[in-house]
Design a protein around this motif. Structure first.
Motif, PDB file in Angstrom:
ATOM      1  N   ASN A  32      65.146  71.787  44.925  1.00  0.00           N
ATOM      2  CA  ASN A  32      65.560  72.888  43.952  1.00  0.00           C
ATOM      3  C   ASN A  32      65.232  72.929  42.690  1.00  0.00           C
ATOM      4  O   ASN A  32      65.909  72.200  42.160  1.00  0.00           O
ATOM      5  N   TRP A  35      66.145  77.902  38.490  1.00  0.00           N
ATOM      6  CA  TRP A  35      65.865  79.184  37.986  1.00  0.00           C
ATOM      7  C   TRP A  35      64.510  79.391  37.460  1.00  0.00           C
ATOM      8  O   TRP A  35      64.245  78.850  36.411  1.00  0.00           O
ATOM      9  N   TRP A  63      59.892  84.468  50.905  1.00  0.00           N
ATOM     10  CA  TRP A  63      60.682  84.771  50.124  1.00  0.00           C
ATOM     11  C   TRP A  63      62.013  85.432  50.708  1.00  0.00           C
ATOM     12  O   TRP A  63      61.980  85.811  51.855  1.00  0.00           O
ATOM     13  N   LEU A  66      68.753  86.889  48.445  1.00  0.00           N
ATOM     14  CA  LEU A  66      70.001  86.280  48.696  1.00  0.00           C
ATOM     15  C   LEU A  66      71.261  87.133  48.402  1.00  0.00           C
ATOM     16  O   LEU A  66      71.228  87.790  47.531  1.00  0.00           O
ATOM     17  N   ALA A  72      70.987  84.884  54.026  1.00  0.00           N
ATOM     18  CA  ALA A  72      69.933  85.302  53.327  1.00  0.00           C
ATOM     19  C   ALA A  72      68.892  86.189  54.327  1.00  0.00           C
ATOM     20  O   ALA A  72      68.611  85.714  55.284  1.00  0.00           O
ATOM     21  N   THR A  92      69.405  89.034  43.689  1.00  0.00           N
ATOM     22  CA  THR A  92      68.795  87.528  43.605  1.00  0.00           C
ATOM     23  C   THR A  92      67.972  87.129  44.552  1.00  0.00           C
ATOM     24  O   THR A  92      67.845  87.434  45.875  1.00  0.00           O
ATOM     25  N   GLN A  94      64.729  84.313  46.223  1.00  0.00           N
ATOM     26  CA  GLN A  94      64.253  82.973  46.249  1.00  0.00           C
ATOM     27  C   GLN A  94      63.132  82.844  46.779  1.00  0.00           C
ATOM     28  O   GLN A  94      62.898  83.487  47.892  1.00  0.00           O
ATOM     29  N   GLU A  96      60.621  79.711  48.818  1.00  0.00           N
ATOM     30  CA  GLU A  96      60.209  78.447  49.064  1.00  0.00           C
ATOM     31  C   GLU A  96      58.928  78.122  49.278  1.00  0.00           C
ATOM     32  O   GLU A  96      58.377  78.949  50.160  1.00  0.00           O
ATOM     33  N   SER A 106      61.426  75.143  45.486  1.00  0.00           N
ATOM     34  CA  SER A 106      62.324  76.277  45.685  1.00  0.00           C
ATOM     35  C   SER A 106      62.747  76.700  44.501  1.00  0.00           C
ATOM     36  O   SER A 106      63.083  75.950  43.379  1.00  0.00           O
ATOM     37  N   LYS A 108      64.599  80.283  42.278  1.00  0.00           N
ATOM     38  CA  LYS A 108      65.259  81.483  42.340  1.00  0.00           C
ATOM     39  C   LYS A 108      65.048  82.505  41.186  1.00  0.00           C
ATOM     40  O   LYS A 108      64.777  82.097  40.172  1.00  0.00           O
ATOM     41  N   TYR A 109      65.279  83.849  41.369  1.00  0.00           N
ATOM     42  CA  TYR A 109      65.328  84.761  40.203  1.00  0.00           C
ATOM     43  C   TYR A 109      66.099  85.797  40.324  1.00  0.00           C
ATOM     44  O   TYR A 109      66.436  86.277  41.487  1.00  0.00           O
TER      45      TYR A 109
END
Length: 164
Positions: A32, A35, A63, A66, A72, A92, A94, A96, A106, A108-109
């Motif tokens: 992980n 962000w 993609w 979340l 997800a 949000t 994510q 991977e 991974s 996230k945005y």
């Protein structure tokens, strides 16, 4: 995760150096990566990249959207970069990055809603105007002070020449 990192030494470096690079190595740390920062961000759309190293087609990208307190939602996009347009509420995402079926990175945005972006833009304009007023006042003060000092130096030189 994917990437490289510099291993720094903070004591015992040659000469007077405070820090020195011991080695550069490939990262094999936590999957992980936290962000991310979008490639481009406008009022209407956002372009977000997955984590990868060239060649990008060596990896598979998954993609996800979340949703709080739910499973997800996997999106059909499988490219390294995804562009989404803003909605009426924040979302949000994510991504991977997978290699040989294993998740190796991974990211996230958060894509803020259109209304939130307009609010942020208006706040930025308001603070920009107050900064501009402060900057103008400082510039005027410096200009007036400079003129007074220049006139004082000229009078001092004239006084010295007349009394010489």
């Amino acid at each position: 995760g994917i990437g490289i990192r510099e291993v720094l030494l903070t004591s015992g470096c040659p000469g007077t150096e405070a820090k020195c690079i011991v080695r550069v190595e490939e990262c094999r740390g936590p999957v992980n990566c936290g962000w991310g920062i979008p490639i481009s961000e406008g009022l209407a759309c956002v372009k977000m990249p997955c984590i990868y190293i060239p060649p990008e087609n060596r990896f598979k990208y998954v993609w996800k959207m979340l949703i709080p307190n739910k499973t997800a939602h996997i999106l059909p996009n499988d490219s390294a970069v995804m562009e989404v347009c803003r909605d009426t509420h924040s979302v949000t995402f994510q991504c991977e990055t997978q290699e040989n079926g294993n998740i190796i990175a991974s990211v996230k945005y958060i894509v803020y809603a259109t209304t939130e972006m307009e609010t942020k833009k208006s706040r930025r304009i308001e603070t920009g105007q107050s900064r501009r007023k402060t900057t103008d006042a400082i510039l005027i003060f410096c200009l007036v002070t400079g003129m007074i000092v220049t006139v004082g130096v000229i009078f001092a030189m004239i006084f010295m020449i007349l009394h010489w």
